[in-house]
Write a protein that holds these residues in place. Structure first.
Motif, PDB file in Angstrom:
ATOM      1  N   ALA A  60       0.797  -1.222   0.000  1.00  0.00           N
ATOM      2  CA  ALA A  60       0.000   0.000   0.000  1.00  0.00           C
ATOM      3  C   ALA A  60       0.833   1.276   0.000  1.00  0.00           C
ATOM      4  CB  ALA A  60      -0.948   0.008   1.200  1.00  0.00           C
ATOM      5  N   HIS A  61       2.144   1.159  -0.149  1.00  0.00           N
ATOM      6  CA  HIS A  61       2.957   2.376  -0.291  1.00  0.00           C
ATOM      7  C   HIS A  61       4.196   2.072  -1.123  1.00  0.00           C
ATOM      8  CE1 HIS A  61       4.147   6.487   1.328  1.00  0.00           C
ATOM      9  NE2 HIS A  61       5.132   6.130   0.500  1.00  0.00           N
ATOM     10  N   VAL A  62       4.074   2.317  -2.425  1.00  0.00           N
ATOM     11  CA  VAL A  62       5.205   2.154  -3.338  1.00  0.00           C
ATOM     12  C   VAL A  62       5.365   3.415  -4.178  1.00  0.00           C
ATOM     13  CG1 VAL A  62       4.848  -0.346  -3.478  1.00  0.00           C
ATOM     14  CG2 VAL A  62       3.874   1.152  -5.245  1.00  0.00           C
ATOM     15  N   HIS A  63       6.508   3.469  -4.861  1.00  0.00           N
ATOM     16  CA  HIS A  63       6.768   4.505  -5.867  1.00  0.00           C
ATOM     17  C   HIS A  63       7.354   3.786  -7.088  1.00  0.00           C
ATOM     18  CE1 HIS A  63       6.017   7.823  -3.073  1.00  0.00           C
ATOM     19  NE2 HIS A  63       6.719   7.136  -2.181  1.00  0.00           N
ATOM     20  N   VAL A  64       6.488   3.388  -7.993  1.00  0.00           N
ATOM     21  CA  VAL A  64       6.958   2.555  -9.107  1.00  0.00           C
ATOM     22  C   VAL A  64       7.784   3.342 -10.116  1.00  0.00           C
ATOM     23  CG1 VAL A  64       5.025   0.953  -8.848  1.00  0.00           C
ATOM     24  CG2 VAL A  64       4.866   2.823 -10.522  1.00  0.00           C
ATOM     25  N   THR A  65       7.734   4.679 -10.061  1.00  0.00           N
ATOM     26  CA  THR A  65       8.567   5.476 -10.972  1.00  0.00           C
ATOM     27  C   THR A  65       9.917   5.810 -10.361  1.00  0.00           C
ATOM     28  OG1 THR A  65       7.703   7.605 -10.181  1.00  0.00           O
ATOM     29  CG2 THR A  65       6.515   6.534 -11.990  1.00  0.00           C
ATOM     30  N   ALA A  66      10.155   5.432  -9.104  1.00  0.00           N
ATOM     31  CA  ALA A  66      11.366   5.852  -8.389  1.00  0.00           C
ATOM     32  C   ALA A  66      12.543   4.958  -8.739  1.00  0.00           C
ATOM     33  CB  ALA A  66      11.120   5.858  -6.890  1.00  0.00           C
ATOM     34  N   SER A  67      13.155   5.223  -9.886  1.00  0.00           N
ATOM     35  CA  SER A  67      14.324   4.465 -10.309  1.00  0.00           C
ATOM     36  C   SER A  67      15.585   4.933  -9.603  1.00  0.00           C
ATOM     37  CB  SER A  67      14.519   4.591 -11.821  1.00  0.00           C
ATOM     38  OG  SER A  67      14.655   5.956 -12.191  1.00  0.00           O
ATOM     39  N   THR A  68      15.490   6.027  -8.852  1.00  0.00           N
ATOM     40  CA  THR A  68      16.600   6.561  -8.079  1.00  0.00           C
ATOM     41  C   THR A  68      16.065   7.050  -6.748  1.00  0.00           C
ATOM     42  OG1 THR A  68      18.242   8.354  -7.950  1.00  0.00           O
ATOM     43  CG2 THR A  68      16.271   8.775  -9.261  1.00  0.00           C
ATOM     44  N   GLU A 280      24.348   4.981  -2.140  1.00  0.00           N
ATOM     45  CA  GLU A 280      24.764   4.225  -3.328  1.00  0.00           C
ATOM     46  C   GLU A 280      23.751   4.368  -4.462  1.00  0.00           C
ATOM     47  OE1 GLU A 280      25.283  -0.498  -4.591  1.00  0.00           O
ATOM     48  OE2 GLU A 280      25.317   0.087  -2.466  1.00  0.00           O
ATOM     49  N   PHE A 281      22.473   4.539  -4.102  1.00  0.00           N
ATOM     50  CA  PHE A 281      21.419   4.624  -5.114  1.00  0.00           C
ATOM     51  C   PHE A 281      20.880   6.046  -5.282  1.00  0.00           C
ATOM     52  CE2 PHE A 281      21.276   0.068  -4.006  1.00  0.00           C
ATOM     53  CZ  PHE A 281      21.493  -0.445  -5.280  1.00  0.00           C
ATOM     54  N   GLY A 282      21.684   7.042  -4.921  1.00  0.00           N
ATOM     55  CA  GLY A 282      21.364   8.412  -5.288  1.00  0.00           C
ATOM     56  C   GLY A 282      20.837   9.303  -4.197  1.00  0.00           C
ATOM     57  N   LEU A 283      20.655   8.782  -2.961  1.00  0.00           N
ATOM     58  CA  LEU A 283      20.144   9.634  -1.892  1.00  0.00           C
ATOM     59  C   LEU A 283      21.209  10.658  -1.518  1.00  0.00           C
ATOM     60  CD1 LEU A 283      17.644   9.892   0.056  1.00  0.00           C
ATOM     61  CD2 LEU A 283      19.071   8.715   1.753  1.00  0.00           C
ATOM     62  N   PRO A 284      20.879  11.952  -1.599  1.00  0.00           N
ATOM     63  CA  PRO A 284      21.864  12.971  -1.216  1.00  0.00           C
ATOM     64  C   PRO A 284      22.286  12.808   0.246  1.00  0.00           C
ATOM     65  CG  PRO A 284      20.047  13.955  -2.438  1.00  0.00           C
ATOM     66  CD  PRO A 284      19.640  12.545  -2.111  1.00  0.00           C
ATOM     67  N   GLU A 285      23.520  13.203   0.546  1.00  0.00           N
ATOM     68  CA  GLU A 285      24.059  12.997   1.895  1.00  0.00           C
ATOM     69  C   GLU A 285      23.220  13.698   2.961  1.00  0.00           C
ATOM     70  OE1 GLU A 285      28.185  13.503   4.503  1.00  0.00           O
ATOM     71  OE2 GLU A 285      28.165  13.969   2.350  1.00  0.00           O
ATOM     72  N   GLN A 286      22.719  14.930   2.657  1.00  0.00           N
ATOM     73  CA  GLN A 286      21.940  15.630   3.667  1.00  0.00           C
ATOM     74  C   GLN A 286      20.642  14.899   3.984  1.00  0.00           C
ATOM     75  OE1 GLN A 286      22.609  16.756   0.608  1.00  0.00           O
ATOM     76  NE2 GLN A 286      21.009  18.137  -0.213  1.00  0.00           N
ATOM     77  N   SER A 287      20.097  14.172   2.995  1.00  0.00           N
ATOM     78  CA  SER A 287      18.907  13.356   3.249  1.00  0.00           C
ATOM     79  C   SER A 287      19.265  12.100   4.031  1.00  0.00           C
ATOM     80  CB  SER A 287      18.225  12.996   1.928  1.00  0.00           C
ATOM     81  OG  SER A 287      17.694  14.135   1.300  1.00  0.00           O
ATOM     82  N   TRP A 288      20.402  11.486   3.676  1.00  0.00           N
ATOM     83  CA  TRP A 288      20.844  10.269   4.372  1.00  0.00           C
ATOM     84  C   TRP A 288      21.007  10.526   5.858  1.00  0.00           C
ATOM     85  CZ3 TRP A 288      25.555   8.974   6.812  1.00  0.00           C
ATOM     86  CH2 TRP A 288      25.722   7.615   7.100  1.00  0.00           C
ATOM     87  N   ARG A 289      21.470  11.725   6.209  1.00  0.00           N
ATOM     88  CA  ARG A 289      21.696  12.042   7.613  1.00  0.00           C
ATOM     89  C   ARG A 289      20.390  12.155   8.400  1.00  0.00           C
ATOM     90  NH1 ARG A 289      26.911  13.057   8.594  1.00  0.00           N
ATOM     91  NH2 ARG A 289      28.262  13.547   6.817  1.00  0.00           N
TER      92      ARG A 289
END
Length: 401
Positions: A60-68, A280-289
């Motif tokens: 019930a919660h996906v993002h099928v367009t989220a290739s990154t 590794e799959f594109g998440l910016p560092e500020q988001s990773w934190r």
């Protein structure tokens, strides 16, 4: 063509009990169940020899367009390129046993129609179009130094910015015009957005109520992205039907969920995956934190909600190359829930949330013939669902995938 499964153990998810029986599918639906069934001569017959058969899974919660994992880049990609990635992502979901998914921003009527017409192989797709965000909210991907705004109306971004009651009302109507099954609101900060705080609230009560009013007028509903108890409680008071994530809820939140008959859709696996390999799959560092702020709290929130009788649906929210971890959500939830309750969230619970009770998430006669044949008993070992290697057959609309 019809399909007959012989000598199966059919799970009634509501009761948690198995029944020894055959199951026949015809015209994409469950036609009958019982012992010693007969079928027309062109029926494909599979003797499953006592294997467990459960309803097809619902995420019930996906993002099928989220290739990154860098969601802000999706809006500038070619729609054709995004569609190609989405086809691959949806095919993987179906092979992992998910026969229906609810996309929570990004997918549109084109992908849903393509799946329904058999042009692509994937789960049945319930979509919301683009999520609605305030300026500086969870779907505003501009950096601090960017001022121009482009909601990429022709492209595949996951959100659109709408400020003020009138603008929110118009945006909700526009997504409903394009066939949205639900409206998505960003009611708090998030991990993937560059300029907001996890603990912020977003949208005024009047703006949220405007979206709820428009959805209800179209016999649809609103799903709200929210983490903190403050953000969750505001959204529930505004009338949203489901809270996505909800990692930081409190006891007052639980009371509001129950009072409003609303649903919680935890997405534990995405934080587990983002922490390990998000960059590794594109998440910016500020988001990773930001991940640590919600990672540890997720299981606590799930246990609190489960103990309080909150209605729940199964969700994963994975991005980029992390989609492959989809089934691991079963193992994470089983740390605080019984296997049958986790499976209910991925079948009957998700079906109820989507307004499709009796249509999906069940083996009842008349339902869509979506089901899994398993090597093992998921009620005894959640690993049977957590590891797709235990799925012997995926059946969607009465056809073996």
């Amino acid at each position: 063509m019809s399909l007959l499964l012989r000598n199966a153990l059919l799970l009634d998810v509501a009761s948690g009990e198995y029944e020894e029986a055959d199951l026949r599918c015809a015209d994409g639906r469950v036609a009958e169940t019982g012992r010693g069934l007969s079928a027309p001569g062109d029926t494909r017959v599979i003797d499953v020899a006592g294997a467990r058969v459960v309803p097809g899974l619902i995420d019930a919660h996906v993002h099928v367009t989220a290739s990154t994992a860098n969601l802000g880049t999706l809006g500038s990609m070619s729609p054709a390129y995004v569609a190609a990635h989405s086809t691959r992502i949806m095919g993987g979901m179906l092979r992992r046993g998910f026969t229906t998914v609810r996309d929570c921003s990004g997918a549109d009527f084109g992908l849903a129609d393509a799946q329904a017409e058999g042009l692509i192989s994937g789960p049945r797709l319930l979509f919301c179009g683009k999520g609605l965000s305030q300026t500086g909210g969870h779907a505003d991907f501009r950096g601090r130094g960017e001022h121009l705004k482009d909601d990429h109306p022709c492209c595949a971004g996951v959100g659109r910015v709408a400020d003020g009651v009138d603008a929110v009302r118009a945006a909700a109507r526009d997504e409903l015009r394009k066939g949205a099954h639900h409206i998505k609101l960003m009611a708090s900060g998030g991990v993937a957005s560059p300029t907001d705080r996890i603990d912020s609230t977003q949208y005024s009560m009047d703006e949220m109520r405007a979206a709820v009013d428009e959805a209800e007028a179209a016999n649809r509903y609103v799903a709200a992205h929210a983490y903190t108890a403050r953000a969750v409680n505001r959204a529930l008071e505004a009338g949203v039907r489901s809270i996505e994530h909800g990692n930081l809820i409190d006891d007052a939140s639980v009371e509001l969920f129950v009072r409003h008959a609303a649903y919680l859709v935890p997405t534990l696996v995405t934080y587990w995956a983002l922490k390990q390999e998000g960059m590794e799959f594109g998440l910016p560092e500020q988001s990773w934190r930001k991940v640590d702020e919600v990672l540890e709290a997720g299981l606590v929130a799930l246990e609190r909600a489960s103990r309080g009788g909150v209605r729940m649906a199964f969700g994963t929210d994975l991005l980029g190359g992390m989609h492959r971890h989809q089934n691991h959500e079963f193992r994470l939830r089983a740390e605080v829930q019984r296997p049958i309750d986790v499976l209910r969230a991925a079948t009957t619970g998700a079906a109820e949330l989507a307004g499709l009770t009796g249509e999906i998430g069940t083996l009842a006669v008349g339902a869509h013939a979506d089901l899994l044949v398993l090597d093992g008993d998921p009620l005894e070992d959640i690993g049977v669902l957590a590891d797709p290697k235990h799925i012997r057959h995926v059946v969607q609309a009465g056809a073996v995938v």
